[in-house]
Design a protein around this motif. Structure first.
Motif, PDB file in Angstrom:
ATOM      1  N   GLY A   1       0.854  -1.182   0.000  1.00  0.00           N
ATOM      2  CA  GLY A   1       0.000   0.000   0.000  1.00  0.00           C
ATOM      3  C   GLY A   1       0.886   1.226   0.000  1.00  0.00           C
ATOM      4  N   PRO A   2       1.627   1.449  -1.088  1.00  0.00           N
ATOM      5  CA  PRO A   2       2.586   2.550  -1.099  1.00  0.00           C
ATOM      6  C   PRO A   2       1.953   3.913  -0.811  1.00  0.00           C
ATOM      7  CG  PRO A   2       2.352   1.592  -3.288  1.00  0.00           C
ATOM      8  CD  PRO A   2       1.599   0.725  -2.345  1.00  0.00           C
ATOM      9  N   GLY A   3       0.740   4.147  -1.318  1.00  0.00           N
ATOM     10  CA  GLY A   3       0.072   5.419  -1.039  1.00  0.00           C
ATOM     11  C   GLY A   3      -0.219   5.581   0.441  1.00  0.00           C
ATOM     12  N   PHE A   4      -0.708   4.508   1.066  1.00  0.00           N
ATOM     13  CA  PHE A   4      -0.995   4.549   2.495  1.00  0.00           C
ATOM     14  C   PHE A   4       0.288   4.774   3.295  1.00  0.00           C
ATOM     15  CE2 PHE A   4      -1.218   2.206   6.555  1.00  0.00           C
ATOM     16  CZ  PHE A   4      -2.146   3.005   7.201  1.00  0.00           C
ATOM     17  N   PHE A   5       1.332   4.023   2.980  1.00  0.00           N
ATOM     18  CA  PHE A   5       2.574   4.143   3.742  1.00  0.00           C
ATOM     19  C   PHE A   5       3.233   5.508   3.568  1.00  0.00           C
ATOM     20  CE2 PHE A   5       2.569  -0.651   3.683  1.00  0.00           C
ATOM     21  CZ  PHE A   5       2.378  -0.786   5.050  1.00  0.00           C
ATOM     22  N   ARG A   6       2.925   6.218   2.488  1.00  0.00           N
ATOM     23  CA  ARG A   6       3.459   7.578   2.302  1.00  0.00           C
ATOM     24  C   ARG A   6       2.595   8.625   2.997  1.00  0.00           C
ATOM     25  NH1 ARG A   6       4.766   4.921  -2.386  1.00  0.00           N
ATOM     26  NH2 ARG A   6       6.974   4.937  -2.897  1.00  0.00           N
ATOM     27  N   ALA A   7       1.392   8.237   3.399  1.00  0.00           N
ATOM     28  CA  ALA A   7       0.468   9.167   4.060  1.00  0.00           C
ATOM     29  C   ALA A   7       0.573   9.088   5.579  1.00  0.00           C
ATOM     30  CB  ALA A   7      -0.966   8.881   3.625  1.00  0.00           C
ATOM     31  N   ILE A   8       1.476   8.244   6.079  1.00  0.00           N
ATOM     32  CA  ILE A   8       1.645   8.079   7.525  1.00  0.00           C
ATOM     33  C   ILE A   8       3.114   8.268   7.891  1.00  0.00           C
ATOM     34  CG2 ILE A   8      -0.312   6.483   7.668  1.00  0.00           C
ATOM     35  CD1 ILE A   8       1.747   4.175   7.948  1.00  0.00           C
ATOM     36  N   TRP A   9       3.368   8.498   9.163  1.00  0.00           N
ATOM     37  CA  TRP A   9       4.730   8.495   9.701  1.00  0.00           C
ATOM     38  C   TRP A   9       4.842   7.262  10.586  1.00  0.00           C
ATOM     39  CZ3 TRP A   9       6.098   9.102  14.983  1.00  0.00           C
ATOM     40  CH2 TRP A   9       7.468   9.080  15.217  1.00  0.00           C
ATOM     41  N   VAL A  10       5.761   6.363  10.244  1.00  0.00           N
ATOM     42  CA  VAL A  10       5.930   5.122  10.985  1.00  0.00           C
ATOM     43  C   VAL A  10       6.855   5.374  12.169  1.00  0.00           C
ATOM     44  CG1 VAL A  10       6.716   2.728  10.884  1.00  0.00           C
ATOM     45  CG2 VAL A  10       5.586   3.742   8.902  1.00  0.00           C
ATOM     46  N   ASN A  11       6.332   5.177  13.380  1.00  0.00           N
ATOM     47  CA  ASN A  11       7.137   5.321  14.583  1.00  0.00           C
ATOM     48  C   ASN A  11       7.981   4.078  14.812  1.00  0.00           C
ATOM     49  OD1 ASN A  11       8.094   6.461  17.059  1.00  0.00           O
ATOM     50  ND2 ASN A  11       6.643   5.151  18.147  1.00  0.00           N
ATOM     51  N   GLU A  12       7.342   2.892  14.729  1.00  0.00           N
ATOM     52  CA  GLU A  12       8.093   1.663  14.926  1.00  0.00           C
ATOM     53  C   GLU A  12       7.347   0.476  14.339  1.00  0.00           C
ATOM     54  OE1 GLU A  12       8.645   1.009  19.126  1.00  0.00           O
ATOM     55  OE2 GLU A  12       6.586   0.377  19.418  1.00  0.00           O
ATOM     56  N   VAL A  13       8.122  -0.550  14.027  1.00  0.00           N
ATOM     57  CA  VAL A  13       7.597  -1.843  13.602  1.00  0.00           C
ATOM     58  C   VAL A  13       8.129  -2.849  14.609  1.00  0.00           C
ATOM     59  CG1 VAL A  13       7.563  -3.584  11.784  1.00  0.00           C
ATOM     60  CG2 VAL A  13       7.623  -1.162  11.177  1.00  0.00           C
ATOM     61  N   VAL A  14       7.245  -3.655  15.189  1.00  0.00           N
ATOM     62  CA  VAL A  14       7.647  -4.644  16.190  1.00  0.00           C
ATOM     63  C   VAL A  14       7.393  -6.036  15.629  1.00  0.00           C
ATOM     64  CG1 VAL A  14       7.329  -5.481  18.543  1.00  0.00           C
ATOM     65  CG2 VAL A  14       7.071  -3.040  18.056  1.00  0.00           C
ATOM     66  N   ILE A  15       8.457  -6.834  15.571  1.00  0.00           N
ATOM     67  CA  ILE A  15       8.383  -8.213  15.100  1.00  0.00           C
ATOM     68  C   ILE A  15       9.069  -9.090  16.138  1.00  0.00           C
ATOM     69  CG2 ILE A  15       8.965  -9.824  13.243  1.00  0.00           C
ATOM     70  CD1 ILE A  15       9.324  -7.256  11.466  1.00  0.00           C
TER      71      ILE A  15
ATOM     72  N   GLY B   1      10.777   4.547   6.452  1.00  0.00           N
ATOM     73  CA  GLY B   1       9.492   4.412   5.779  1.00  0.00           C
ATOM     74  C   GLY B   1       9.272   2.976   5.345  1.00  0.00           C
ATOM     75  N   LEU B   2       8.080   2.686   4.868  1.00  0.00           N
ATOM     76  CA  LEU B   2       7.721   1.349   4.398  1.00  0.00           C
ATOM     77  C   LEU B   2       7.005   1.467   3.057  1.00  0.00           C
ATOM     78  CD1 LEU B   2       6.104  -0.214   7.610  1.00  0.00           C
ATOM     79  CD2 LEU B   2       8.352  -0.751   6.677  1.00  0.00           C
ATOM     80  N   GLU B   3       7.047   0.392   2.300  1.00  0.00           N
ATOM     81  CA  GLU B   3       6.220   0.302   1.107  1.00  0.00           C
ATOM     82  C   GLU B   3       5.394  -0.972   1.141  1.00  0.00           C
ATOM     83  OE1 GLU B   3       6.821  -0.026  -3.623  1.00  0.00           O
ATOM     84  OE2 GLU B   3       7.777   1.677  -2.642  1.00  0.00           O
ATOM     85  N   SER B   4       5.973  -2.019   1.743  1.00  0.00           N
ATOM     86  CA  SER B   4       5.256  -3.276   1.871  1.00  0.00           C
ATOM     87  C   SER B   4       5.898  -4.111   2.970  1.00  0.00           C
ATOM     88  CB  SER B   4       5.280  -4.050   0.549  1.00  0.00           C
ATOM     89  OG  SER B   4       6.607  -4.438   0.231  1.00  0.00           O
ATOM     90  N   VAL B   5       5.172  -5.139   3.407  1.00  0.00           N
ATOM     91  CA  VAL B   5       5.688  -6.108   4.387  1.00  0.00           C
ATOM     92  C   VAL B   5       5.302  -7.495   3.878  1.00  0.00           C
ATOM     93  CG1 VAL B   5       5.568  -4.523   6.349  1.00  0.00           C
ATOM     94  CG2 VAL B   5       3.611  -5.985   5.849  1.00  0.00           C
ATOM     95  N   GLU B   6       6.030  -8.521   4.328  1.00  0.00           N
ATOM     96  CA  GLU B   6       5.736  -9.879   3.873  1.00  0.00           C
ATOM     97  C   GLU B   6       5.992 -10.868   4.995  1.00  0.00           C
ATOM     98  OE1 GLU B   6       7.564 -12.988   0.666  1.00  0.00           O
ATOM     99  OE2 GLU B   6       7.194 -10.942  -0.031  1.00  0.00           O
TER     100      GLU B   6
END
Length: 142
Positions: free
Chosen positions: A76-90, A99-104
């Protein structure tokens, strides 16, 4: 007279009302966050009930769960460009990406993406290469 001068000095130092809206920690405070529906990655099952409506200026935690029925991702490249990602927890590991463009997901697992909704508009997250409506969720940022 001294009391009046002290009161006037304190009033001049007071922060504007807007500075208090988000609390002492600003936009990252707990008072500025809302819940978001979980997204589930599973072969042949819907991602989520949508559309999902978010508010610009609010913090959200997107929980993504994959059941391992297939190698699945979200784009969801449009969505990921419309937000500021603070953190990703895995698996308890915190990642602070630019930034992000996709996850898998190659196997079953969970991921949490904490973000600030910024740019109002209509966006989507979908499984790459899919065409079915249930493999896509609409996201509206107001």
């Amino acid at each position: 007279m001294k009391t009046t001068l002290i009161a006037a000095a304190l009033a001049a130092l007071a922060l504007p009302a807007a500075a208090h809206e988000y609390g002492f920690a600003g936009i990252l405070s707990n008072t500025n966050s809302e819940e978001m529906p979980e997204i589930t990655l599973s072969v042949g099952k819907p991602l989520a009930e949508g559309p999902i409506t978010l508010k610009s200026g609010m913090m959200y935690e997107l929980e993504i769960e994959a059941d391992g029925t297939g190698e699945l991702g979200l784009e969801g490249p449009g969505f990921f460009r419309a937000i500021w990602v603070n953190e990703v927890v895995i698996n308890g590991l915190e990642i602070r990406p630019y930034g992000l463009e996709s996850v898998e997901f190659d196997e079953a697992g969970e991921m949490e993406i904490e973000f600030l909704a910024i740019k109002p508009g209509q966006y989507y997250l979908k499984i790459p290469g899919s065409t079915g409506e249930s493999q896509r969720v609409e996201i509206v940022i107001q």
